[in-house]
Design an enzyme around this catalytic site. Structure first.
Site, short mmCIF file in Angstrom:
data_model
loop_
_atom_site.label_atom_id
_atom_site.label_comp_id
_atom_site.label_asym_id
_atom_site.label_seq_id
_atom_site.Cartn_x
_atom_site.Cartn_y
_atom_site.Cartn_z
CG ASN B 73 -42.65 -86.00 64.37
OD1 ASN B 73 -43.06 -86.53 65.40
ND2 ASN B 73 -41.61 -85.16 64.36
CB CYS B 135 -40.62 -83.39 71.95
SG CYS B 135 -41.96 -84.17 71.09
CG ASN B 200 -36.41 -81.66 69.17
OD1 ASN B 200 -37.24 -82.01 68.34
ND2 ASN B 200 -36.17 -82.36 70.27
CB CYS B 344 -26.45 -65.14 28.74
SG CYS B 344 -28.16 -64.56 28.81
CB CYS B 350 -30.80 -61.98 35.73
SG CYS B 350 -30.46 -61.63 33.98
CB CYS B 354 -32.61 -56.86 38.51
SG CYS B 354 -31.70 -55.40 39.05
CB CYS B 384 -29.17 -61.00 38.85
SG CYS B 384 -27.55 -60.47 39.43
#
Lengths: 444, 418
Positions: B73, B135, B200, B344, B350, B354, B384
């Site tokens: 913002n 801010c 903040n 699995c 994975c 890896c 993994c």
């Protein structure tokens, strides 16, 4: 274009397209598996995780390119592939949720390509020179032609119809695939440089020997023929249809020109029978009955096709065989007998059948549609001189070369056991194209 | 029912859920509605010399199909007059005497002005003051907001301006746009702060429209840096909260802020040392009603664990977060991945993670769906198990190698040898 496109709301595509939002959500469900099982389950090996990721990242053009690079008929396959038996059947998400809707996502990408004028596929890095003739402009022939054109071969495609696409154009019901989709795919191959010769039948308009002598290689991809006759009395009465003729009529004529009547019987229980039965329903038949000489367990149609027919209110009468078509001047009734398995299991499609004594009954019908398979192109094999076995042409399983050197056969005309698919035909075409290239380029 | 009430540096609140100072605490209407729906407290949108804003003001980044993973913002502090704000604060406080009403303040560095404004705020009956030292946009260019929070000396001085004349607790809200948040934190405490709140927003540019090449968000073709918040910033906030909580020189209550969306987030912030929390983005996203899930979720969590008072969990996990040098080295302790083959689904994520992104210790076996970890080569990095889409499919099993040694201990051992 030789075909006038008929848009009739009764034959509107049944499966709606995914909205952009649905497509994005569905694409984000894909895990982007490595060495994904869906790719292995696709006969044409489309890199499915990549094309889905390209949808998810907002690059539909690249997504379509990924698909069409592997399968020039990707738009047709997106609609009519038995995905639950192929890619979606392999999806890992069957195990933790439900499979990603690969077919419908493929349609999103290919619909984009079809409507947004996506650039042509690039040539393949492998280059070759030579002239290849393809007999048959259906899925197998287009699959082979696309690869050969992209390699730089001069490709001539011959087809006895006046448009390309084969069964995709003439044999798939419009509510599964609008004809425009198939014709667009033909146009892709045209743009790649293939020369189409329509209305040409080998042996009638062009001699086989001439075709062979003017080509470095010939690919035969003629598909199968008409539905065989039932070989029962009354078969020539008006009101008896070949299922494929009926489907073709719904795609090439105004529907109101096709008159089947109120009570329609379809003989046979395969996927084409479902097409015929659901066409009849959409053409206004009030009672559509499928007769099958075996039981439900032996039905050759995919389960989802059967469900589709049942949703249309189609009645199935198992263990029933027609023996005579009755009528004065046109079909009025069908005389049938009940059957049972004489030897072997009831679920076995090869079990011998016997007729149940005193089981005869007569059905009042207005039309009878034959959907009991298709004839094999035996005369062609004889003309070519290609060796056959059990009425099937013999080909090398790797190269699809027939016993005649330089002549290859692919697609439905091989009449391989099991269900013939468009995607399988395209895969044949790709494989044969590479084999031809290896042969003509003398690549070891 | 667990007791969710808190006493935060003397500020009493029926629960630890406060709305953070922002667009959602701009008016008496909003704060009253929030209290009616169950919020325990609210930090009024920063009161100061009224500002003039720009439009547009907000931008977000989405992840997959989830909207607003991060929000940015460039709206400034309250654009309403001090008088209007104070009048409504007093009305809200009268109507909700048992709720916590905290007034965020930002004024220029003038001790007389601060003394006067603190008095006026006290007169509303407000329960506390929060100093906006965080801010990062707009106000910072005028010598306020994060430029105060980024310079410990300024932070201490302004804090003192506020605390000297204040009879109600003063909370200092810190900016994360610093190298080490403990420095301004300590300065605020030295200036008399009764409590700290953080974080903040984080300075950010949200993006560029790749079609128009316009910055996001844009104001008639120009953009600026703005404050980033939302679920994406939570890990940064958790780090800063824990580092203040664990700092021996900071012994004041901490109010946690940053990406809190669910009761689970609240529990994590409290376990790392927050006595209360502030929520902004999630309530801006879903509305004040979301406090119901926070309240029921936290209550059920405490009940399940047999904890009677919410303050009992504060800091419960904080002493486990500290220096890397106090972690056991991998020859002393490690985890090893184990793929549970029955779970699995064969995605091979994975394996490729890896292979390409870690230590090449997962093998694929032809004809077998699940890949297999070469335990002797696994360094226990977790990658993994993080990429695996199936819950509990890849388990990281602890392996104790017997000796217990951290880097610090190792250095001590080696230096004693020499």
């Amino acid at each position: 274009m030789a075909i006038e496109l008929h848009q009739d709301s009764r034959f509107q595509e049944v499966v709606p397209p995914l909205s952009p939002k649905e497509a994005m959500e569905e694409a984000n469900r894909c895990y982007y598996c490595y060495d994904a099982p869906c790719i292995k389950a696709c006969p044409t090996g489309i890199d499915i995780p990549v094309f889905i990721r390209q949808i998810a990242t907002g690059d539909l053009e690249a997504s379509a390119r990924t698909i069409l690079d592997a399968n020039i008929l990707g738009a047709t396959c997106a609609r009519i592939c038995p995905t639950e038996a192929l890619c979606e059947g392999g999806c890992v998400r069957n195990e933790d949720s439900r499979p990603v809707s690969i077919g419908r996502l493929q349609r999103v990408a290919t619909d984009h390509a079809r409507t947004a004028n996506v650039p042509d596929l690039p040539p393949l890095p492998v280059r070759g020179r030579g002239r290849v003739s393809v007999v048959g402009a259906g899925p197998a022939g287009l699959g082979a032609a696309a690869v050969l054109c992209r390699m730089g071969y001069h490709v001539d495609i011959y087809d006895e119809k006046d448009e390309g696409g084969g069964l995709d154009t003439f044999g798939i019901v419009s509510y599964r695939e609008p004809i425009a989709v198939s014709l667009w795919e033909v146009s892709l191959v045209k743009k790649m440089g293939a020369t189409f010769h329509f209305g040409v039948r080998i042996g009638r308009d062009l001699e086989w020997t001439q075709l062979r002598s003017q080509s470095d290689a010939v690919i035969v991809a003629v598909g199968l023929g008409r539905v065989p006759r039932l070989e029962i009395p009354g078969e020539d009465l008006p009101g008896v249809w070949d299922a494929l003729d009926l489907v073709e009529a719904t795609k090439t004529q105004p529907l109101d020109d096709i008159s089947l009547g109120k009570r329609v019987v379809v003989v046979g229980a395969g996927n084409t029978a479902v097409d015929a039965a659901t066409c009849a329903n959409r053409l206004g038949a009030e009672e559509v009955t499928v007769l099958y000489r075996r039981g439900q367990d032996a039905m050759p149609a995919y389960q989802y096709e059967y469900v589709f027919a049942k949703q249309d209110g189609v009645i199935y009468r198992w263990w029933t065989v027609p023996v005579e078509i009755l009528g004065h001047g046109r079909v009025e009734a069908l005389r049938c007998l009940r059957t049972r398995a004489a030897e072997g299991k009831e679920t076995d499609r090869r079990a011998t059948l016997e007729v149940i004594p005193d089981s005869e009954f007569i059905m009042p019908v207005d039309a009878v549609i034959r959907a009991i398979g298709q004839e094999k192109p035996l005369n062609l094999w004889e003309a070519i001189g290609a060796q056959t076995q059990n009425n099937r042409v013999v080909v090398d399983p790797e190269t699809f070369e027939t016993s005649v050197r330089g002549v290859y056969a692919i697609g439905d005309c091989l009449a391989k056991p099991g269900e013939a698919t468009v995607v399988g035909a395209v895969a044949d075409g790709k494989q044969a194209a590479w084999a031809i290239h290896r042969q003509l380029a003398k690549v070891v | 029912m667990a007791d969710l009430s808190v006493n935060f540096a003397g500020i009493k609140s029926p629960n630890p859920f406060w709305l953070a100072s922002g667009p959602l605490t701009n008016t008496g209407y909003q704060v009253s509605k929030a209290f009616d729906e169950g919020w325990g407290g609210a930090v009024w949108k920063t009161v100061g010399e009224p500002v003039i804003n720009v439009s547009s003001r907000l931008a977000s980044i989405d992840y997959g199909e989830r909207r607003m993973m991060g929000l940015n913002n460039i709206e400034l502090i309250s654009d309403r007059s001090v008088e209007d704000n104070l009048k409504e604060i007093a009305e809200v406080k009268r109507r909700f005497p048992h709720h916590a009403v905290i007034v965020s303040m930002m004024f220029e560095s003038n001790p007389k002005l601060w003394a006067d404004m603190v008095k006026q705020v006290e007169d509303t009956g407000a329960d506390g003051i929060e100093l906006n030292f965080g801010c990062p946009h707009g106000m910072s260019e005028r010598g306020m907001g994060s430029v105060i929070g980024q310079v410990p000396e300024y932070a201490e001085q302004i804090t003192r301006y506020a605390t000297e004349g204040s009879s109600i607790p003063v909370i200092v809200k810190l900016t994360p746009n610093v190298t080490d948040v403990r420095m301004p934190g300590r300065a605020a405490v030295a200036g008399g702060a009764n409590a700290l709140s953080l974080i903040n927003t984080i300075n950010s540019v949200m993006g560029v429209d790749i079609d128009s090449w316009m910055p996001i968000p844009q104001v008639d073709g120009r953009g600026s840096h703005g404050g980033y918040c939302g679920p994406a910033v939570k890990p940064i906030a958790l780090h800063m909260v824990s580092s203040l909580y664990n700092d021996r020189r900071i012994r004041v209550p901490i109010c946690g802020i940053g990406g809190i969306e669910t009761w689970r987030d609240v529990v994590e912030f409290m376990l790392l040392g927050s006595q209360a929390v502030q929520v902004c983005t999630a309530a801006m996203h879903y509305g004040f009603r979301m406090v119901r899930e926070l309240t029921e979720g936290l209550n059920d969590y405490l009940n399940r664990r047999g904890i009677a008072q919410v303050s009992q969990i504060v800091g419960g996990a904080a002493n486990r977060v500290g220096d890397w040098n106090d972690l056991r080295l991998s020859y002393s302790f490690q985890v090893v991945a184990k793929i549970h083959e029955e779970k699995c689904i064969g995605c091979n994520l994975c394996y490729i993670a890896c292979e390409d992104g870690a230590h090449q210790c997962i093998d694929r076996i032809p004809g077998q769906k699940n890949p297999v970890v070469r335990a002797e080569d696994c360094v226990g990095c977790n990658l993994c198990s993080l990429v695996c889409p199936v819950p509990d499919c890849i388990e990281m099993l602890p392996v104790d190698h017997g000796v217990s040694e951290t880097w610090r201990q190792r250095q001590e051992r080696l230096s004693s040898l020499s």
